[in-house]
Scaffold this motif. Structure first.
Motif, short mmCIF file in Angstrom:
data_model
loop_
_atom_site.label_atom_id
_atom_site.label_comp_id
_atom_site.label_asym_id
_atom_site.label_seq_id
_atom_site.Cartn_x
_atom_site.Cartn_y
_atom_site.Cartn_z
N VAL A 425 0.93 -1.06 -0.01
CA VAL A 425 -0.22 0.46 -0.56
C VAL A 425 0.66 1.15 -0.10
CG1 VAL A 425 -1.69 1.76 0.99
CG2 VAL A 425 -1.96 -1.10 1.23
N ILE A 426 1.06 2.02 -1.25
CA ILE A 426 1.61 3.29 -1.50
C ILE A 426 0.90 4.14 -0.73
CG2 ILE A 426 2.47 5.10 -2.89
CD1 ILE A 426 3.14 2.48 -5.19
N PRO A 427 -0.37 4.96 -0.61
CA PRO A 427 -0.95 5.83 0.47
C PRO A 427 -0.66 5.61 1.37
CG PRO A 427 -2.37 4.90 -1.23
CD PRO A 427 -1.27 3.47 -1.47
N GLY A 428 -0.54 7.28 2.14
CA GLY A 428 -0.77 7.66 3.31
C GLY A 428 -1.74 8.30 4.26
N PRO A 457 15.60 4.58 -1.61
CA PRO A 457 15.55 3.95 -3.02
C PRO A 457 15.62 2.67 -3.13
CG PRO A 457 16.23 6.25 -2.69
CD PRO A 457 16.19 6.00 -1.30
N GLU A 458 16.94 1.83 -2.18
CA GLU A 458 16.79 0.68 -1.45
C GLU A 458 15.47 0.25 -1.21
OE1 GLU A 458 19.57 -0.90 1.13
OE2 GLU A 458 21.01 -0.31 0.18
N GLN A 459 14.99 0.54 0.01
CA GLN A 459 14.22 -0.76 0.54
C GLN A 459 12.40 -0.07 -0.85
OE1 GLN A 459 12.82 1.69 3.93
NE2 GLN A 459 14.73 0.55 4.74
N LEU A 460 12.92 0.46 -1.18
CA LEU A 460 12.17 0.82 -2.82
C LEU A 460 11.85 -0.01 -3.53
CD1 LEU A 460 10.57 3.89 -2.28
CD2 LEU A 460 9.29 2.04 -1.60
N ALA A 461 13.36 -0.43 -3.70
CA ALA A 461 13.27 -1.20 -5.17
C ALA A 461 12.90 -2.49 -4.26
CB ALA A 461 14.79 -0.99 -5.53
N ASP A 483 10.65 9.74 -3.01
CA ASP A 483 10.43 8.35 -3.83
C ASP A 483 9.40 6.82 -3.82
OD1 ASP A 483 13.37 9.09 -4.30
OD2 ASP A 483 13.71 8.42 -1.89
N GLN A 484 8.74 7.47 -2.91
CA GLN A 484 7.12 6.66 -2.83
C GLN A 484 6.58 6.82 -3.73
OE1 GLN A 484 6.59 7.68 1.31
NE2 GLN A 484 7.51 5.56 2.11
N LEU A 485 6.52 8.24 -4.19
CA LEU A 485 4.98 8.93 -4.98
C LEU A 485 5.82 8.31 -6.22
CD1 LEU A 485 4.51 12.56 -3.17
CD2 LEU A 485 3.01 10.32 -3.47
N ALA A 486 6.91 8.41 -6.52
CA ALA A 486 7.51 8.17 -8.31
C ALA A 486 7.71 6.53 -7.86
CB ALA A 486 9.46 8.19 -8.27
#
Length: 826
Positions: A425-428, A457-461, A483-486
């Motif tokens: 879940v990306i939204p917050g 960025p590392e965690q999101l990857a 980064d999360q929005l990207a």
């Protein structure tokens, strides 16, 4: 003019009717509001509602007390336990869980009334109860499923019992209230640890007062109170005490820094709650009592003939001790939140009830007029009234709009009916966050879990490689970083993901659901009979040691066999080998009791990891089926598959390469960092945190246990296998520890100690686990041999010091304190 109360004391049955009317009226209003409101629970509410559903399941299938207390490791579970019977009787949901407030509100009315009656008289008690229920802060939080309302009730009930005990005149009555205080204190402790911040100073005052007057029996009664409370709260705290320390850091360091709370060296920190008091109570309920008290002191009101249960100064001082201590303690915390200090509001209400009853004679209508206006304000705050609705400040009207969360969960279940699905879940925002989506998945028999994404960025990857489902929201989202929005924006153009569905929100934004085109696991229902078969393996014919090798397994078999067993996969050249054991579908397969006879095709897309020290050559796969319940194994029908392994290049695995592996392989790969000591723990647990997001029920830990329990009995110890066996023991130790299986952790570490007797960190971990089990003597025996080698490490000294302290060896403990001071730790 004499006070009307003095002329005609209200009969007890009339007082009972007044209190019953309060209970009925308040609960009727609350239930009407809840029936009209359709909004989705926000972050905290959803998190706690999910906790209550976990207890519903565990009460239905009681696993034993140890496992029962582990259902909620961070939050004491009384609010969850209270809500469980209502959801078992009336169905699962927010409104059903809040039926527990019927009980809690009744207890709160009794507690506040009884407190006001004992300190003053029944009239003060009645007004205090009404004021408490009509306070905006109280009635607004009463409509949401959070732990704070339960904390208010249990803490105030504890203080009421303590008050009755402290001022009791008869010995038998005093003993009764002492037992009642212990019972309520136990419930308060099982609700939230912060209850002690409200009760500690009044309790110390009572102890000091009785000690000064040499009332030894009274002090004995308090000891009995503490003993009475133990059976209620000790089980949970003894099981989960280690989590309390991490929670304290989050609440008092990380959270306030993120929220911008005022620093303690500023005036704003110390008047924070004072400025909040009018909002919490409302000016409508504050001013008339205060003015009445001022006029009484100035002798501007008719003379008072009312008789109070205790001298006024004594009662006011007792209330002041509770109020003042609570205010100062919570003002002294860095983390400020208006709900944290709510349990002092009913005590404020008793004082206000006392002030309101000072309006006497012809001014007596001010009393019921104030309550009537507060009641009207309560109704106006909750329900939109034509014409004047726009004039109400900060209304909390029911949200009548509809939200698509059930449809989103249904879409995931419909697409993957045989799997337990995990949604990134990306939204917050309040209406769309990981807790809220996780709760709606829990309502569907825990078929879908919502999980948060990383921040870097590392965690999101890593997240993008590990989640098969993603939910995004269009429009503004101030709680998510760039980064999360990207990542959210990139999913629409990513060929690996498919837009599964889109749903509008009331504010015209949209929620969009994306699904990986080739997910980690796919399950299809097929025809046929027969045992589990490894039908096909897709992989490259060559690989490099120490680098992930993408691989796809296709299995066919019965649902029941898949659900019960583990695949033992061994890649061997006859001398050296590596493993990729795991439960079929990596534990994501739903155990559907209604369709046990189904034959399924399971496709697992993952990667295996040939060890970096593996000799080059050809390696062949051998597949076996393990039944963990019995320990029995049998070979599986499979195609012959070989792979040519080339020598390692010396390149280290990147975090993104690591998460491409299955969860069990990842744990086995990172667990040896335990052997590096303190330096290895931070990166180790950082990776475990991500793994726990990807497997939301952490079933991979049990899979590691079952797999390695078998492997360690089948693999002989020799010079060739020693490094591999050592790593397996570390992995098994970590799996036990993460599941709080302390005895099994010690047993595995002891076996590792026999394998590697010169490793001091094995002894250090054994000592720490013994401390966790409150076994200081055994901890001392384990830590002493390594003090010469690891004694310059503060954590090792701390284990030795705590071990000595718990045994009463004060000089030795003091010596450790001095050593830590010399090291600059203290």
């Amino acid at each position: 003019m004499q006070d009307q109360v003095a002329k005609s004391p209200r009969a007890p049955w009339k007082t009972g009717l007044v209190l019953l009317g309060l209970w009925l009226g308040i609960n009727l209003g609350d239930r009407l509001w809840l029936n009209l409101d359709h909004t989705v629970p926000a972050w905290d509410q959803s998190n706690h509602l999910t906790g209550s559903l976990n207890f519903v399941e565990n009460i239905r299938h009681f696993p034993g007390w140890q496992e029962f207390w582990q259902v909620s490791t961070k939050y004491p579970p009384l609010p969850y336990i209270l809500a469980a019977p209502f959801q078992m009787l009336f169905g699962q949901g927010n409104d059903q869980a809040l039926l527990m407030n019927l009980l809690l509100t009744g207890v709160l009315i009794w507690a506040v009334f009884s407190l006001g009656k004992r300190l003053f008289n029944p009239t003060v008690g009645c007004y205090a109860a009404a004021i408490t229920l009509l306070m905006p802060r109280i009635f607004l939080f009463r409509l949401h499923y959070i732990t704070d309302y339960t904390l208010v009730v249990t803490t105030v009930a504890s203080f009421t019992c303590l008050t009755h005990w402290y001022f009791a005149e008869k010995r038998s009555v005093q003993w009764g209230w002492a037992i009642a205080f212990g019972f309520c204190l136990g419930l308060a402790m099982l609700t939230k640890q912060s209850c002690l911040f409200f009760l500690f100073i009044p309790l110390c005052w009572a102890i000091a007062s009785n000690f000064r007057r040499k009332k030894w029996e009274d002090l004995l009664q308090l000891v009995v109170s503490g003993i009475t409370s133990l059976p209620i709260w000790l089980g949970w705290y003894s099981t989960n005490f280690i989590y309390i320390f991490s929670l304290f850091e989050v609440v008092n360091d990380i959270a306030p820094a993120a929220e911008g709370d005022p620093k303690l060296n500023t005036l704003a920190a110390w008047i924070y709650y004072w400025k909040d008091l009018p909002s919490a109570v409302s000016w409508m309920l504050l001013l008339p009592p205060i003015v009445g008290l001022i006029l009484h002191l100035a002798k501007k009101l008719p003379s008072r003939k009312t008789v109070y249960g205790l001298p006024e100064k004594e009662s006011l001082m007792w209330l002041g001790i509770y109020f003042g201590a609570s205010y100062l303690i919570f003002s002294g915390f860095y983390n400020k939140d208006t709900r944290y200090i709510m349990p002092y509001l009913p005590i404020v209400a008793v004082f206000l009830g006392y002030g309101l009853t000072q309006w006497r004679g012809k001014w007596q209508p001010v009393r019921w007029g104030t309550i009537s206006l507060a009641t009207i304000f309560w109704l106006m705050q909750l329900f939109p009234v034509p014409v004047i609705a726009g004039l109400v400040p900060n209304p909390n009207y029911p949200d009548r709009q509809t939200y698509p969360h059930p449809e989103i969960i249904q879409e995931i279940i419909q697409e993957t009916p045989n799997l337990r699905s995990n949604l990134g879940v990306i939204p917050g925002v309040a209406i769309a966050n990981n807790h809220t989506l996780n709760y709606y998945g829990a309502l569907r028999d825990f078929q879908v879990y919502g999980r948060n994404l990383g921040n870097t960025p590392e965690q999101l990857a890593q997240d993008k490689e590990s989640f098969d489902w993603f939910l995004i929201k269009t429009g503004e989202d101030p709680h998510r970083n760039a980064d999360q929005l990207a990542l959210a924006a990139s999913l629409g153009n990513d060929p690996d993901f498919l837009l599964q569905g889109s749903w509008p929100l009331p504010d015209q934004d949209q929620l969009k659901l994306y699904h990986r085109r080739q997910p980690l696991v796919s399950v299809n229902t097929t025809q046929g009979i027969g045992p589990i078969t490894l039908q096909k393996i897709e992989m490259a014919s060559e690989a490099i040691a120490g680098q992930p090798l993408p691989i796809t397994y296709t299995w066919s078999g019965n649902r029941e066999d898949f659900a019960q067993g583990i695949a033992l996969l061994t890649w061997s050249n006859g001398e050296r080998f590596w493993i990729q054991d795991h439960r079929f579908a990596f534990g994501m397969l739903r155990k559907d009791s209604a369709n046990k006879g189904d034959r399924l095709e399971i496709i697992e897309r993952t990667a295996t990891l040939p060890p970096a020290d593996l000799p080059p050559g050809r390696y062949t796969l051998e597949a076996q089926y393990l039944d963990p319940a019995t320990g029995d194994t049998r070979p599986l029908k499979q195609p012959t598959v070989t792979v040519e392994i080339s020598p390692a290049t010396g390149e280290a695995l990147t975090p993104t390469q690591l998460v491409a592996l299955d969860w069990l392989t990842q744990l086995r790969e990172i667990a040896p960092q335990l052997g590096e000591g303190i330096a290895g723990l931070e990166p180790l647990f950082a990776h475990v945190e991500r793994l726990n997001q990807y497997d939301p029920v952490q079933d991979y830990l049990q899979q590691v246990e079952d797999s390695l329990a078998y492997r360690l009995t089948q693999t002989p110890a020799n010079a060739t296998n020693l490094p591999q066996l050592r790593d397996w023991y570390w992995a098994k130790t970590l799996a036990h520890a993460l599941q709080e299986e302390s005895q099994a952790t010690i047993e595995t570490l002891t076996q590792l100690q026999q394998l590697t007797p010169d490793d001091p960190w094995v002894n250090a971990y054994i000592a720490f686990v013994h401390l966790y089990r409150w076994e200081p003597r055994q901890a001392e025996l384990a830590i002493t041999p390594v003090l010469d080698e690891l004694g310059d490490i503060p954590e090792i000294q701390a284990i030795a010091g705590v071990s000595a302290l718990l045994q009463g060896k004060l000089p030795k403990a003091w010596s450790v304190v001095q050593t830590l001071k010399a090291q600059g730790v203290l």
